[in-house]
Scaffold this active site. Structure first.
Site, PDB file in Angstrom:
ATOM      1  CB  THR A  47      57.152  56.568  21.384  1.00  0.00           C
ATOM      2  OG1 THR A  47      57.413  55.215  21.760  1.00  0.00           O
ATOM      3  CG2 THR A  47      58.460  57.179  20.930  1.00  0.00           C
ATOM      4  CG  ASN A  48      56.093  55.676  27.570  1.00  0.00           C
ATOM      5  OD1 ASN A  48      56.357  55.946  28.720  1.00  0.00           O
ATOM      6  ND2 ASN A  48      54.950  56.035  26.996  1.00  0.00           N
ATOM      7  CB  THR A  49      59.528  51.810  23.415  1.00  0.00           C
ATOM      8  OG1 THR A  49      58.521  51.052  24.088  1.00  0.00           O
ATOM      9  CG2 THR A  49      60.670  50.881  23.032  1.00  0.00           C
ATOM     10  CB  CYS A 101      52.855  51.692  26.109  1.00  0.00           C
ATOM     11  SG  CYS A 101      52.713  51.508  24.326  1.00  0.00           S
ATOM     12  CB  THR A 102      51.757  56.695  23.557  1.00  0.00           C
ATOM     13  OG1 THR A 102      52.490  55.913  22.622  1.00  0.00           O
ATOM     14  CG2 THR A 102      52.684  57.718  24.172  1.00  0.00           C
ATOM     15  CD  GLU A 103      50.879  52.864  20.790  1.00  0.00           C
ATOM     16  OE1 GLU A 103      51.356  53.309  19.740  1.00  0.00           O
ATOM     17  OE2 GLU A 103      51.578  52.590  21.795  1.00  0.00           O
TER      18      GLU A 103
END
Length: 229
Positions: A83-85, A196-198
């Site tokens: 995840t980035n966040t 963001c991974t999504e």
């Protein structure tokens, strides 16, 4: 082959994307029936999201640090966070383990730097776009991060949390992301980070008017490099 330790579940859709990218890359490089040796510790995103909303980053960091320690005990040779966040708590994770922690921002910065670019747009969650952890780590590499205007940051964030993390893909949202990226390019951005991974579930390189740096794919490729080194 080294064993990759993955901290997943934020969201599970993004973790599944990491798993797919890593294993496709290993098979592409080695051929035959090869796939990556990996371990994944999956947290409940609902719990992490509650901590995010409350601003309790320390508690979230403790949760992910515990997952990292579990992976190390299970035999992971290095750790990555899917995840980035939540790289906002990367320091907590790093101090919880003795094996290397492979930072997503570093993996993303390397090809940007190699391309000679220094002003890059960022699409990500509100936390990633507005907090300092991403911007400062990029700045240390000489890369300026530019984020959308406030209303557009809200739109990007809401689409991630209300749609993409739930597996919802809407054409209207794709058009909204395209509009926002066009605005960032008009403001002088030489490239675009899908931070963001999504996000890559909704848009790809063809949706941006400037070169795209997909943080998920770049991070996954870096993990495979290390696994096969």
């Amino acid at each position: 082959m080294r064993t990759i330790g993955l901290i997943g579940g934020m969201s599970w859709e993004s973790s599944a994307e990491y798993y797919r990218l890593i294993n496709e890359d290993v098979r592409g490089r080695l051929g035959g029936q090869h796939n990556a040796q990996s371990l994944m510790a999956t947290v409940d995103f609902a719990e992490i999201e509650d901590m995010q909303r409350a601003g309790d980053w320390e508690a979230a960091g403790d949760r992910l640090a515990s997952a990292a320690a579990t992976l190390e005990r299970a035999g992971a040779d290095f750790i990555a966070l899917c995840t980035n966040t939540m790289h906002v708590v990367a320091d907590q994770i790093e101090t919880a383990v003795t094996v290397p922690f492979i930072h997503l921002v570093d993996a993303t910065a390397e090809p940007i730097d190699a391309a000679g670019l220094n002003r890059i747009g960022l699409l990500a969650t509100r936390f990633t776009m507005e907090m300092d952890f991403y911007r400062e780590r990029m700045a240390a590499r000489g890369i300026e991060i530019v984020v959308p205007i406030e209303a557009d940051r809200k739109s990007v964030h809401d689409i991630i949390y209300n749609e993409l993390t739930l597996g919802v893909l809407r054409d209207e949202s794709r058009e909204e992301y395209r509009r926002i990226m066009a605005d960032l390019a008009a403001r002088g951005c030489q490239g675009m980070i899908y931070g963001c991974t999504e996000i890559t579930l909704l848009v790809d390189a063809f949706d941006s008017p400037v070169p795209v740096f997909d943080s998920t794919r770049l991070h996954a490729e870096r993990l495979v490099d290390l696994a096969l080194a």
